[in-house]
Design a protein around this motif. Structure first.
Motif, PDB file in Angstrom:
ATOM      1  N   ASP A 229       0.831  -1.201   0.000  1.00 50.46           N
ATOM      2  CA  ASP A 229       0.000   0.000   0.000  1.00 50.46           C
ATOM      3  C   ASP A 229       0.865   1.250   0.000  1.00 50.46           C
ATOM      4  N   THR A 230       1.916   1.244   0.807  1.00 45.48           N
ATOM      5  CA  THR A 230       2.841   2.378   0.863  1.00 45.48           C
ATOM      6  C   THR A 230       3.566   2.545  -0.472  1.00 45.48           C
ATOM      7  N   PHE A 231       4.059   1.442  -1.025  1.00 42.92           N
ATOM      8  CA  PHE A 231       4.764   1.480  -2.308  1.00 42.92           C
ATOM      9  C   PHE A 231       3.869   2.058  -3.401  1.00 42.92           C
ATOM     10  N   GLU A 232       2.639   1.564  -3.466  1.00 43.30           N
ATOM     11  CA  GLU A 232       1.737   2.020  -4.528  1.00 43.30           C
ATOM     12  C   GLU A 232       1.281   3.459  -4.350  1.00 43.30           C
ATOM     13  N   SER A 233       1.337   3.972  -3.127  1.00 42.41           N
ATOM     14  CA  SER A 233       0.985   5.384  -2.941  1.00 42.41           C
ATOM     15  C   SER A 233       2.035   6.286  -3.596  1.00 42.41           C
ATOM     16  N   HIS A 234       3.251   5.788  -3.731  1.00 34.49           N
ATOM     17  CA  HIS A 234       4.336   6.551  -4.362  1.00 34.49           C
ATOM     18  C   HIS A 234       4.531   6.161  -5.829  1.00 34.49           C
ATOM     19  N   PHE A 235       4.268   4.905  -6.155  1.00 37.24           N
ATOM     20  CA  PHE A 235       4.511   4.387  -7.505  1.00 37.24           C
ATOM     21  C   PHE A 235       3.288   3.598  -7.980  1.00 37.24           C
ATOM     22  N   PRO A 236       2.245   4.294  -8.438  1.00 39.80           N
ATOM     23  CA  PRO A 236       0.988   3.612  -8.783  1.00 39.80           C
ATOM     24  C   PRO A 236       0.967   2.925 -10.150  1.00 39.80           C
ATOM     25  N   GLN A 237       2.007   3.064 -10.922  1.00 37.57           N
ATOM     26  CA  GLN A 237       2.008   2.514 -12.277  1.00 37.57           C
ATOM     27  C   GLN A 237       2.201   0.987 -12.267  1.00 37.57           C
ATOM     28  N   GLN A 238       1.589   0.320 -13.234  1.00 40.21           N
ATOM     29  CA  GLN A 238       1.752  -1.131 -13.375  1.00 40.21           C
ATOM     30  C   GLN A 238       3.223  -1.488 -13.578  1.00 40.21           C
ATOM     31  N   ALA A 239       3.942  -0.685 -14.328  1.00 42.96           N
ATOM     32  CA  ALA A 239       5.368  -0.964 -14.561  1.00 42.96           C
ATOM     33  C   ALA A 239       6.133  -1.013 -13.238  1.00 42.96           C
TER      34      ALA A 239
ATOM     35  N   GLU B  68       5.518  -4.306 -11.412  1.00 49.65           N
ATOM     36  CA  GLU B  68       6.214  -5.428 -12.029  1.00 49.65           C
ATOM     37  C   GLU B  68       7.692  -5.500 -11.647  1.00 49.65           C
ATOM     38  N   THR B  69       8.206  -4.448 -11.029  1.00 49.13           N
ATOM     39  CA  THR B  69       9.613  -4.472 -10.615  1.00 49.13           C
ATOM     40  C   THR B  69       9.805  -5.172  -9.269  1.00 49.13           C
ATOM     41  N   VAL B  70       8.720  -5.395  -8.548  1.00 48.19           N
ATOM     42  CA  VAL B  70       8.800  -5.984  -7.217  1.00 48.19           C
ATOM     43  C   VAL B  70       8.160  -7.370  -7.238  1.00 48.19           C
ATOM     44  N   LYS B  71       8.982  -8.381  -7.001  1.00 44.51           N
ATOM     45  CA  LYS B  71       8.459  -9.748  -6.975  1.00 44.51           C
ATOM     46  C   LYS B  71       7.795 -10.016  -5.640  1.00 44.51           C
ATOM     47  N   TYR B  72       6.771 -10.817  -5.672  1.00 41.32           N
ATOM     48  CA  TYR B  72       6.156 -11.319  -4.452  1.00 41.32           C
ATOM     49  C   TYR B  72       5.960 -12.801  -4.672  1.00 41.32           C
ATOM     50  N   GLU B  73       6.799 -13.574  -4.029  1.00 46.87           N
ATOM     51  CA  GLU B  73       6.774 -15.011  -4.226  1.00 46.87           C
ATOM     52  C   GLU B  73       7.012 -15.706  -2.895  1.00 46.87           C
ATOM     53  N   ALA B  74       6.756 -16.980  -2.873  1.00 47.08           N
ATOM     54  CA  ALA B  74       6.993 -17.747  -1.649  1.00 47.08           C
ATOM     55  C   ALA B  74       8.489 -17.789  -1.392  1.00 47.08           C
ATOM     56  N   SER B  75       8.930 -16.970  -0.486  1.00 51.26           N
ATOM     57  CA  SER B  75      10.346 -16.934  -0.136  1.00 51.26           C
ATOM     58  C   SER B  75      10.454 -16.674   1.349  1.00 51.26           C
ATOM     59  N   ILE B  76      11.627 -16.885   1.872  1.00 52.15           N
ATOM     60  CA  ILE B  76      11.870 -16.582   3.267  1.00 52.15           C
ATOM     61  C   ILE B  76      13.216 -15.889   3.382  1.00 52.15           C
ATOM     62  N   ALA B  77      13.249 -14.888   4.232  1.00 52.58           N
ATOM     63  CA  ALA B  77      14.459 -14.101   4.459  1.00 52.58           C
ATOM     64  C   ALA B  77      15.028 -13.609   3.137  1.00 52.58           C
ATOM     65  N   CYS B  78      16.259 -13.961   2.821  1.00 52.42           N
ATOM     66  CA  CYS B  78      16.916 -13.420   1.632  1.00 52.42           C
ATOM     67  C   CYS B  78      16.899 -14.412   0.468  1.00 52.42           C
ATOM     68  N   SER B  79      16.011 -15.375   0.511  1.00 53.14           N
ATOM     69  CA  SER B  79      15.976 -16.382  -0.540  1.00 53.14           C
ATOM     70  C   SER B  79      14.976 -16.010  -1.627  1.00 53.14           C
ATOM     71  N   THR B  80      14.876 -16.871  -2.619  1.00 50.67           N
ATOM     72  CA  THR B  80      13.871 -16.740  -3.671  1.00 50.67           C
ATOM     73  C   THR B  80      13.043 -18.016  -3.678  1.00 50.67           C
ATOM     74  N   ALA B  81      11.981 -18.026  -4.462  1.00 48.66           N
ATOM     75  CA  ALA B  81      11.154 -19.225  -4.566  1.00 48.66           C
ATOM     76  C   ALA B  81      11.976 -20.404  -5.073  1.00 48.66           C
ATOM     77  N   VAL B  82      12.934 -20.144  -5.967  1.00 50.94           N
ATOM     78  CA  VAL B  82      13.788 -21.214  -6.488  1.00 50.94           C
ATOM     79  C   VAL B  82      14.663 -21.779  -5.369  1.00 50.94           C
ATOM     80  N   ALA B  83      15.240 -20.903  -4.560  1.00 49.16           N
ATOM     81  CA  ALA B  83      16.076 -21.368  -3.447  1.00 49.16           C
ATOM     82  C   ALA B  83      15.251 -22.155  -2.434  1.00 49.16           C
TER      83      ALA B  83
END
Length: 107
Positions: free
Chosen positions: A37-47, A50-65
């Motif tokens: 919500d905070t991010f979109e209040s400053h950057f409401p564009q779809q582009a 798309e720069t921020v991933k939201y995936e099943a991850s924990i700490a500093c990992s990625t979904a692949v890790a």
């Protein structure tokens, strides 16, 4: 902390309806909702979204890790995709302890 602050700012109803407000990469926790919500209040564009991933991850990992390690998979599922270091509390410390014991010739 952030978790308590997010809980005071994001209601259960808001989180349940998050997919309507955020259909792209819908946040699954109140912390994620608050940050999004905070991010979109400053950057409401779809582009920007798309720069921020939201995936099943924990700490500093990625979904692949996460997929590589059975324990990480369990933690990721149990924590609903919690991305902060709290999700793996103790794991990094245990790694440091192993290194210390090894350096001392005790392992």
């Amino acid at each position: 902390g952030l978790k308590e602050y997010a809980a005071s700012k994001c209601s259960d109803r808001q989180l349940l309806k998050a997919a309507y407000k955020f259909p792209y990469n819908t946040p699954r926790t109140k912390e994620a909702y608050l940050v999004r919500d905070t991010f979109e209040s400053h950057f409401p564009q779809q582009a920007a979204r798309e720069t921020v991933k939201y995936e099943a991850s924990i700490a500093c990992s990625t979904a692949v890790a996460v997929a590589w390690d059975e324990e990480f998979k369990k933690v990721a599922l149990a924590s609903n995709g919690e991305q902060s270091g709290r999700a793996v509390a103790g794991i990094h410390n245990a790694a440091y302890e192993d290194v210390l014991l090894s350096a001392q010739g005790k392992q």
